[in-house]
Scaffold this motif. Structure first.
Motif, PDB file in Angstrom:
ATOM      1  N   PHE A   5       0.843  -1.200   0.000  1.00  0.00           N
ATOM      2  CA  PHE A   5       0.000   0.000   0.000  1.00  0.00           C
ATOM      3  C   PHE A   5       0.877   1.248   0.000  1.00  0.00           C
ATOM      4  CE2 PHE A   5      -1.996   3.451   2.380  1.00  0.00           C
ATOM      5  CZ  PHE A   5      -3.102   3.674   1.577  1.00  0.00           C
ATOM      6  N   LYS A   6       1.981   1.171   0.755  1.00  0.00           N
ATOM      7  CA  LYS A   6       2.875   2.329   0.846  1.00  0.00           C
ATOM      8  C   LYS A   6       3.479   2.660  -0.524  1.00  0.00           C
ATOM      9  CE  LYS A   6       6.736   4.199   3.494  1.00  0.00           C
ATOM     10  NZ  LYS A   6       7.373   4.759   2.319  1.00  0.00           N
ATOM     11  N   ASP A   7       3.868   1.593  -1.248  1.00  0.00           N
ATOM     12  CA  ASP A   7       4.427   1.810  -2.595  1.00  0.00           C
ATOM     13  C   ASP A   7       3.413   2.541  -3.472  1.00  0.00           C
ATOM     14  OD1 ASP A   7       6.718   0.453  -1.918  1.00  0.00           O
ATOM     15  OD2 ASP A   7       5.942  -1.493  -2.579  1.00  0.00           O
ATOM     16  N   ARG A   8       2.176   2.029  -3.434  1.00  0.00           N
ATOM     17  CA  ARG A   8       1.135   2.626  -4.278  1.00  0.00           C
ATOM     18  C   ARG A   8       0.862   4.068  -3.856  1.00  0.00           C
ATOM     19  NH1 ARG A   8      -1.585  -1.514  -7.056  1.00  0.00           N
ATOM     20  NH2 ARG A   8      -1.158  -3.560  -6.202  1.00  0.00           N
ATOM     21  N   TRP A   9       0.797   4.292  -2.547  1.00  0.00           N
ATOM     22  CA  TRP A   9       0.514   5.637  -2.045  1.00  0.00           C
ATOM     23  C   TRP A   9       1.636   6.603  -2.433  1.00  0.00           C
ATOM     24  CZ3 TRP A   9      -3.198   8.662  -0.518  1.00  0.00           C
ATOM     25  CH2 TRP A   9      -2.896   9.842   0.128  1.00  0.00           C
ATOM     26  N   ASP A  10       2.902   6.148  -2.245  1.00  0.00           N
ATOM     27  CA  ASP A  10       4.046   7.008  -2.563  1.00  0.00           C
ATOM     28  C   ASP A  10       4.049   7.391  -4.049  1.00  0.00           C
ATOM     29  OD1 ASP A  10       4.814   6.936   0.018  1.00  0.00           O
ATOM     30  OD2 ASP A  10       6.451   5.500  -0.250  1.00  0.00           O
ATOM     31  N   ALA A  11       3.618   6.442  -4.885  1.00  0.00           N
ATOM     32  CA  ALA A  11       3.591   6.731  -6.318  1.00  0.00           C
ATOM     33  C   ALA A  11       2.453   7.692  -6.660  1.00  0.00           C
ATOM     34  CB  ALA A  11       3.426   5.426  -7.096  1.00  0.00           C
ATOM     35  N   PHE A  12       1.361   7.587  -5.923  1.00  0.00           N
ATOM     36  CA  PHE A  12       0.180   8.412  -6.197  1.00  0.00           C
ATOM     37  C   PHE A  12       0.357   9.845  -5.684  1.00  0.00           C
ATOM     38  CE2 PHE A  12      -3.850   9.911  -4.250  1.00  0.00           C
ATOM     39  CZ  PHE A  12      -4.541  10.194  -5.413  1.00  0.00           C
ATOM     40  N   TRP A  13       0.834   9.951  -4.484  1.00  0.00           N
ATOM     41  CA  TRP A  13       0.874  11.239  -3.767  1.00  0.00           C
ATOM     42  C   TRP A  13       2.276  11.832  -3.867  1.00  0.00           C
ATOM     43  CZ3 TRP A  13      -2.290  14.542  -1.124  1.00  0.00           C
ATOM     44  CH2 TRP A  13      -1.736  15.369  -0.168  1.00  0.00           C
ATOM     45  N   GLN A  14       2.446  12.832  -4.712  1.00  0.00           N
ATOM     46  CA  GLN A  14       3.780  13.411  -4.888  1.00  0.00           C
ATOM     47  C   GLN A  14       3.731  14.931  -4.711  1.00  0.00           C
ATOM     48  OE1 GLN A  14       5.256  11.950  -8.631  1.00  0.00           O
ATOM     49  NE2 GLN A  14       5.128   9.849  -7.971  1.00  0.00           N
ATOM     50  N   PRO A  15       3.734  15.368  -3.455  1.00  0.00           N
ATOM     51  CA  PRO A  15       3.686  16.809  -3.216  1.00  0.00           C
ATOM     52  C   PRO A  15       5.030  17.458  -3.514  1.00  0.00           C
ATOM     53  CG  PRO A  15       3.848  15.633  -1.153  1.00  0.00           C
ATOM     54  CD  PRO A  15       3.784  14.596  -2.217  1.00  0.00           C
ATOM     55  N   GLU A  16       4.993  18.716  -3.919  1.00  0.00           N
ATOM     56  CA  GLU A  16       6.246  19.437  -4.178  1.00  0.00           C
ATOM     57  C   GLU A  16       7.009  19.619  -2.867  1.00  0.00           C
ATOM     58  OE1 GLU A  16       5.791  22.832  -6.720  1.00  0.00           O
ATOM     59  OE2 GLU A  16       7.505  23.846  -5.821  1.00  0.00           O
ATOM     60  N   ASP A  17       6.264  19.927  -1.802  1.00  0.00           N
ATOM     61  CA  ASP A  17       6.895  20.146  -0.502  1.00  0.00           C
ATOM     62  C   ASP A  17       6.514  18.984   0.410  1.00  0.00           C
ATOM     63  OD1 ASP A  17       7.907  21.043   1.839  1.00  0.00           O
ATOM     64  OD2 ASP A  17       6.885  22.977   1.841  1.00  0.00           O
ATOM     65  N   ASP A  18       7.179  17.856   0.236  1.00  0.00           N
ATOM     66  CA  ASP A  18       6.748  16.671   0.996  1.00  0.00           C
ATOM     67  C   ASP A  18       7.027  16.811   2.488  1.00  0.00           C
ATOM     68  OD1 ASP A  18       9.405  16.529   0.584  1.00  0.00           O
ATOM     69  OD2 ASP A  18       9.472  14.421  -0.008  1.00  0.00           O
ATOM     70  N   LYS A  19       8.001  17.627   2.859  1.00  0.00           N
ATOM     71  CA  LYS A  19       8.260  17.832   4.294  1.00  0.00           C
ATOM     72  C   LYS A  19       7.056  18.493   4.963  1.00  0.00           C
ATOM     73  CE  LYS A  19      13.048  17.823   5.407  1.00  0.00           C
ATOM     74  NZ  LYS A  19      13.603  17.454   4.123  1.00  0.00           N
ATOM     75  N   TYR A  20       6.436  19.405   4.235  1.00  0.00           N
ATOM     76  CA  TYR A  20       5.276  20.105   4.791  1.00  0.00           C
ATOM     77  C   TYR A  20       4.177  19.096   5.132  1.00  0.00           C
ATOM     78  CZ  TYR A  20       1.210  23.096   5.093  1.00  0.00           C
ATOM     79  OH  TYR A  20       0.072  23.706   5.534  1.00  0.00           O
TER      80      TYR A  20
END
Lengths: 350, 470
Positions: free
Chosen positions: A97-112
């Protein structure tokens, strides 16, 4: 909640025409002016300044440069890859699930967004737990037992200790090799727990520290509320056959509802601003990279704001973060008023 | 005449006006940098005896303000983590004031962790210190943002000869080919070892030729993880040097891009195994909160610098000695040169006096000898007198000569450019710590971090370009 009209309001406009009334009003303004001027100068003034700064690129050292909404855009710019869920897994492996989520959700400011997630995790767990434990302790200490004042003092002690000192004590207590908590866990046959270095355990550890230091405060307020509930209510309910649970549910909770509402509101506002514990734990790690804890698991919202403002020379982005936090807190508080406010029972209203 | 009463509306208007005034005051940018354009008058006398530098008269450096009457107050920001360290530094400052009675130095200090925030907040409030210690990683950023005075006109106008500094020192203090700061000391880490623990394990003491692999082998014999006795303590604090001495490439030449090639990843994996498979080095958090594990005799070796001389002299209850940094997995030694860049703030109202202090601390043989003698730092200059004092100091441990001899292997840590602090401590070091914390392999965790860090460096470079255009 209803507000009574003040005498001046009741008297109408004619009242204000009298010299005495104007003098009284002026005196009142004079008395409140130190606070009002202080509020305008030291709260509203900096807030307006920070709003302006949030639209600039400002490193503190050089003059601010207007960049419009760029700081806000960076925070909220997210690339959502709708096809990511259909990506084939590498041969011989299954996509988690984490792999799929990481591929789906790509924010410019991921730290935020990581800081937002860490803060939400902390809020969702620490506020209800703090509320339940405070109330439970308050009810225990509302009993008639010997040495009650001593118990109350013991439970209140952690609240008067500085949070920094308490956190440092917990660094010791939670140490995997020398800490008392680990000694007890291992004595009971449990595993060695890396509370402060395992990314899965760091946030629960901070919540534990918060509870230890904060529960006493909530307990005192609940205790005051419990002691203001008239005994007759319990007596008459008991005569009518109400059991302990029924009395708790139908008398204690409604009578405490203003305090519960206050505690939850203030608890949520405070939890959004969690900083000190994570800051101390981070620096206990010895390096600046450890400020956010292992794998940035303690990178709370305000901690990231601090890093950006004072370590990375990004006061503009930090100010934008501060304003977003302000909006979130106001919005959550308004929702609370809407959802919980109508359920609060004020005895004075009858 | 009837006096006019202040209405509620008027009152609120006045209050709002006051707040707006305060906000405007707060909006004022920091003081404009002073420029160094005045003609130079050099009046110093300098003698050189071989390596020895004896300065008898200070030069009159270029400045922007006429000499004020009476003592001038200047402010200097430093970091310190113990009251003793602060007091020792003050001995040298007092000496400066004794030699320069026309200058009164006020020292502002904070802890190392909070130092950048402290200085930047002072600057934002228009109170930037005149003289500043600068964290090496910040030299590039502060210089690019005109927060530091270009020291080259001062250097050219006075007796300061950059060749008198130890190798790597001036590079560490420069950015973009310009000298913005000068090193108060030039330091690096050395290998400290507990003789008792080596004797108890029947192992020979480390020498100049000891390698990381040797220490691992010895560690397997010496370590007793169940009782928290381990060979290695904080080698991960010096990872950049070990990544170099593995033959790996950490960054590109200009420091504008992280590389982290395969030898780097292999070295990180090796360090991961030291903790999680070999058990000769503490796992993260194991020894947290219990003080210095070397001083507590939990770890037989540590990598620490000369700044710890007086601490261990006063606190260690066991015989110890030092030698050079161990050689890396590539079979050679790499030493990251640290030091203490000291510069003049561009917002200083007394840049001439500030420069006098910078020059005294970083170049004057009196100050350099004092700091060596007091055991707080090794000299930055080659002056024999200062080095004699360093070796003669009771705080200097046995084996210090090994460390000095190894200095030929030293090089600046990195050519720190703007954005390095965020890219390094906010991203790359977090990923490295995750590898050491056994949260994943180096191959999984490092490449994404490198990509993110390079994005930050590129963005910072764009910001600096925009600043130049403005």
């Amino acid at each position: 909640m209803r507000f009574e009209k003040s005498p001046a309001t009741r008297l109408g406009k004619g009242f204000w025409r009298s010299r005495l009334a104007r003098r009284e009003a002026l005196t009142a303004y004079a008395f409140i002016s130190p606070w009002v001027i202080g509020f305008l100068l030291f709260t509203i003034g900096p807030m307006i300044f920070s709003l302006y700064i949030s639209f600039t690129d400002w490193d503190i050292m050089t003059a601010p440069y207007f960049v419009g909404l760029e700081n806000y855009r960076e925070m909220f710019s997210i690339d959502l890859d709708w096809n990511a869920g259909g990506e084939p897994a590498p041969e011989g492996e299954a996509l988690t699930f984490k792999d799929r989520w990481d591929a789906f959700w790509q924010p410019e400011d991921d730290k935020y967004w990581l800081s937002m997630w860490n803060t939400l995790y902390y809020t969702v767990l620490s506020v209800p737990l703090g509320f339940v434990i405070s109330l439970a302790f308050a009810m225990l200490l509302n009993q008639r037992v010997r040495g009650l004042s001593t118990y109350r003092a013991i439970f209140t002690l952690p609240t008067i200790l500085p949070l920094v000192a308490s956190t440092l004590v917990f660094v010791w207590l939670l140490n995997p090799n020398f800490g008392l908590i680990n000694a007890v866990i291992q004595g009971l046959g449990g595993p060695k727990m890396r509370f402060l270095s395992d990314a899965k355990l760091t946030k629960p550890s901070v919540i534990l520290i918060t509870l230890w230091t904060g529960v006493g405060n909530g307990m005192i307020i609940f205790l005051a509320g419990l002691q203001s509930i008239p005994e007759e209510l319990y007596d008459s309910a008991a005569m009518d056959g109400a059991g302990r649970w029924a009395r708790f549910r139908h008398i204690t909770i409604p009578m405490l509802s203003p305090i519960i509402f206050f505690q939850i509101t203030m608890g949520i506002i405070g939890s959004f601003q969690v900083f000190q514990q994570a800051y101390v734990l981070g620096f206990a790690g010895g390096t600046q990279s450890s400020l956010g804890g292992p794998a940035n698991s303690l990178l709370f919202y305000v901690l990231l704001l601090y890093q950006r403002a004072f370590l990375w020379l990004q006061m503009g982005r930090a100010s934008a973060m501060a304003w977003i936090l302000f909006i979130i807190v106001v919005a959550v508080t308004l929702v609370q008023f809407k959802v919980l406010g109508s359920r609060v029972y004020y005895a004075a209203e009858g | 005449m009837a006096s006019k009463k202040l209405s509620r509306r008027d009152f609120l208007r006045l209050s709002a006006l006051a707040a707006a005034g305060a906000a405007l005051a707060g909006c004022c940018p920091t003081a404009e940098p002073t420029t160094v354009e005045k003609e130079v008058v050099v009046t110093q006398v300098v003698e050189k005896e071989g390596e020895k530098v004896v300065v008898t008269v200070m030069a009159e450096a270029p400045g922007t303000e006429p000499e004020p009457e009476g003592p001038v107050d200047i402010f200097m920001s430093t970091w310190t983590n113990t009251p003793e360290e602060f007091e020792t530094n003050m001995i040298i400052i007092d000496k400066f004031m004794e030699i320069n009675p026309d200058i009164n130095v006020n020292v502002i200090y904070s802890t190392w962790n909070e130092y950048p925030a402290k200085v930047q907040t002072l600057a934002a409030g228009g109170n930037a210190p005149d003289v500043m210690w600068v964290i090496t990683m910040d030299v590039g950023d502060w210089a690019a943002r005109n927060f530091l005075v270009n020291l080259e006109p001062y250097i050219d106008a006075t007796d300061v000869n950059l060749d008198d500094y130890l190798g790597g020192g001036v590079d560490m203090c420069s950015f973009d080919g310009t000298v913005w700061t000068l090193p108060r000391d030039i330091a690096s880490r050395m290998l400290w070892y507990n003789k008792d623990m080596f004797d108890a394990a029947g192992l020979p003491y480390p020498t100049m030729d000891t390698t990381l692999a040797d220490l691992r082998e010895q560690g397997l014999e010496l370590s007793d993880p169940a009782n928290n006795i381990l060979m290695i303590w904080n080698y991960n604090w010096e990872l950049r040097a070990f990544l170099k001495s593995s033959g790996g490439q950490f960054m590109n030449e200009g420091g504008t891009e992280f590389i982290m090639n395969q030898p780097v990843l292999d070295t990180l994996t090796w360090f991961q195994a030291l903790q999680w498979e070999d058990h000769v080095m503490p796992q993260p958090g194991d020894l947290e909160g219990i003080g210095d594990p070397f001083n507590n005799q939990n770890c037989a070796t540590a990598l620490r610098g000369a700044w710890m001389f007086s601490y261990y002299m006063d606190n260690a209850e066991f015989p110890y000695a030092v030698t050079a940094m161990p050689k890396g997995l590539g079979g050679f030694r790499a030493i990251d040169v640290y030091g203490l860049p000291t510069g003049v703030s561009s917002a200083s109202r007394h840049p001439d006096q500030a420069w006098k202090l910078v020059r005294f601390l970083t170049y004057d043989v009196i100050a350099q000898t004092m700091q060596a003698d007091l055991g707080i730092a090794q000299p930055a200059i080659k002056a024999q007198e200062a080095w004699d004092a360093w070796f003669a100091s009771p705080a200097t441990p046995e084996g210090a000569q090994d460390f000095v001899d190894s200095y030929a292997d030293g090089s600046p840590q990195l050519p720190f450019v703007p954005g390095t602090r965020e890219a390094w401590s906010g991203v790359v070091e977090v990923a490295i710590n995750s590898v050491l914390n056994n949260e994943g392999s180096a191959e999984e965790l490092i490449p994404p971090a490198v990509e993110e860090a390079n994005g930050i460096l590129a963005q910072a470079a764009e910001t600096i370009e925009r600043l130049k255009e403005r």
